[in-house]
Design an enzyme around this catalytic site. Structure first.
Site, PDB file in Angstrom:
ATOM      1  CD  GLU A  23      -2.725   1.378   2.474  1.00 14.47           C
ATOM      2  OE1 GLU A  23      -2.480   0.686   3.480  1.00 14.47           O
ATOM      3  OE2 GLU A  23      -3.605   2.259   2.463  1.00 14.47           O
ATOM      4  CG  ASP A  76      -2.336  15.813  -3.829  1.00  7.24           C
ATOM      5  OD1 ASP A  76      -2.890  16.101  -4.913  1.00  7.24           O
ATOM      6  OD2 ASP A  76      -1.974  16.663  -3.011  1.00  7.24           O
ATOM      7  CE  LYS A 110      -3.275  24.619 -10.529  1.00  7.76           C
ATOM      8  NZ  LYS A 110      -3.268  25.656  -9.514  1.00  7.76           N
ATOM      9  CG  ASP A 159     -11.318  12.229  -3.109  1.00  6.68           C
ATOM     10  OD1 ASP A 159     -10.256  11.675  -2.761  1.00  6.68           O
ATOM     11  OD2 ASP A 159     -11.355  13.403  -3.534  1.00  6.68           O
ATOM     12  CE1 TYR A 171      -8.492  11.428  10.278  1.00  8.53           C
ATOM     13  CE2 TYR A 171      -7.168  12.254   8.440  1.00  8.53           C
ATOM     14  CZ  TYR A 171      -7.832  12.468   9.625  1.00  8.53           C
ATOM     15  OH  TYR A 171      -7.841  13.716  10.161  1.00  8.53           O
ATOM     16  CD  GLU A 214     -12.939   4.512   1.503  1.00  5.19           C
ATOM     17  OE1 GLU A 214     -11.947   3.918   1.951  1.00  5.19           O
ATOM     18  OE2 GLU A 214     -13.771   3.982   0.763  1.00  5.19           O
TER      19      GLU A 214
END
Ligand code: SAM
Length: 237
Positions: A40, A114, A118, A148, A190, A192
């Site tokens: 992970e 993240d 950009k 997300d 966390y 999520e």
């Protein structure tokens, strides 16, 4: 963390000077079995590493993050639970090939990274990172992305398509489309939970990162996630 037997932290200088002696030997030296290894990357508190470790005792799980304070909660939980199939590695993801040999890793989970809207080169599902993961994965090694971010999800679907990576499962709304018994639904990280509390849908993609002679970055223009520029209270609103 320094005294935990299942936590490995290597300052860059030590790595440069001596290398990592367990590279290519995690199973024989640490796990003492021949089970598949699952990473992970950017594990934060390591909810997936520990949660999947409990669900799949026949696999070995290693959570990796640069931030030790976050990883500590998963490291502590797995130690107290006496789990022998879980370890943690504190390093920057960019250095991952210094810790694992080719064919040593069967699957990689990317949990809520993240989206780096950009900076494509810093995006954990960019072709730059696929090249890196290929240096440690088995021939049909799997990548799992949970996010997300509509931006990151669309980008990763396009990246997989552009490079003919076989997609095994994909959904833009995981909690309304997957089999309710699927174990991936039973673990929430966390970050999520924060996104779910804000009413956002969770996206999930699983594909095989096969060997390719060369890789192509997708050319499609993808709309940025509007909510990412909001501060926390505006996001809540
Ligand atoms: C948005 S958080 C997600 C944490 C966790 N997966 C979750 O869902 O709660 C991203 C995590 O990736 C880690 N991270 C980001 N870039 C990294 C890098 N280049 N190397 C190692 N860790 C990194 C951060 O320290 C952070 O814990």
């Amino acid at each position: 963390m320094a005294v935990y037997p299942h936590v490995f932290q290597y300052p860059f200088a030590t790595l440069q000077e001596k290398g990592f002696e367990m590279k290519g030997h995690w199973n024989e030296t640490f796990f003492k079995n021949n089970n598949p290894i699952v990473l992970e990357l950017g594990c934060g508190k390591g909810e997936y590493t520990v949660g999947l470790g409990k669900l799949f005792p026949e696999k070995n799980f290693i959570g990796t993050d640069i931030k030790g304070a976050r990883m500590w909660s998963g490291a502590k939980e797995s130690l107290e639970a006496g789990m022998s199939n879980v370890a943690f590695l504190r390093t920057s993801i960019e250095l991952i090939a210094a810790f694992f040999a080719l064919n040593e890793v069967s699957e990689i989970w990317l949990t809520f990274p993240d989206p780096q809207m950009k900076k494509a080169g810093k995006r954990l599902t960019s072709t730059r990172f696929m090249q890196l993961y290929r240096q440690i994965l088995t021939p049909a090694g799997l990548i799992h992305l949970k996010t997300d971010s509509p931006f990151l999800y669309t980008y990763t679907c396009e990246m997989a398509k552009a490079n003919r990576y076989p997609v095994l499962f994909q959904t833009a709304d995981l909690y309304h489309s997957a089999d309710p018994a699927d174990p991936i639904l039973s673990i929430r990280t966390y970050y999520e939970q924060q996104w779910l509390d804000r009413g956002l849908t969770i996206k999930y993609l699983r594909f095989a990162c096969e060997e390719r002679d060369s890789l192509t970055e997708p050319e499609t223009e993808i709309e940025y996630d509007p909510y990412r520029s909001f501060n926390r209270s505006r996001r809540k609103g």
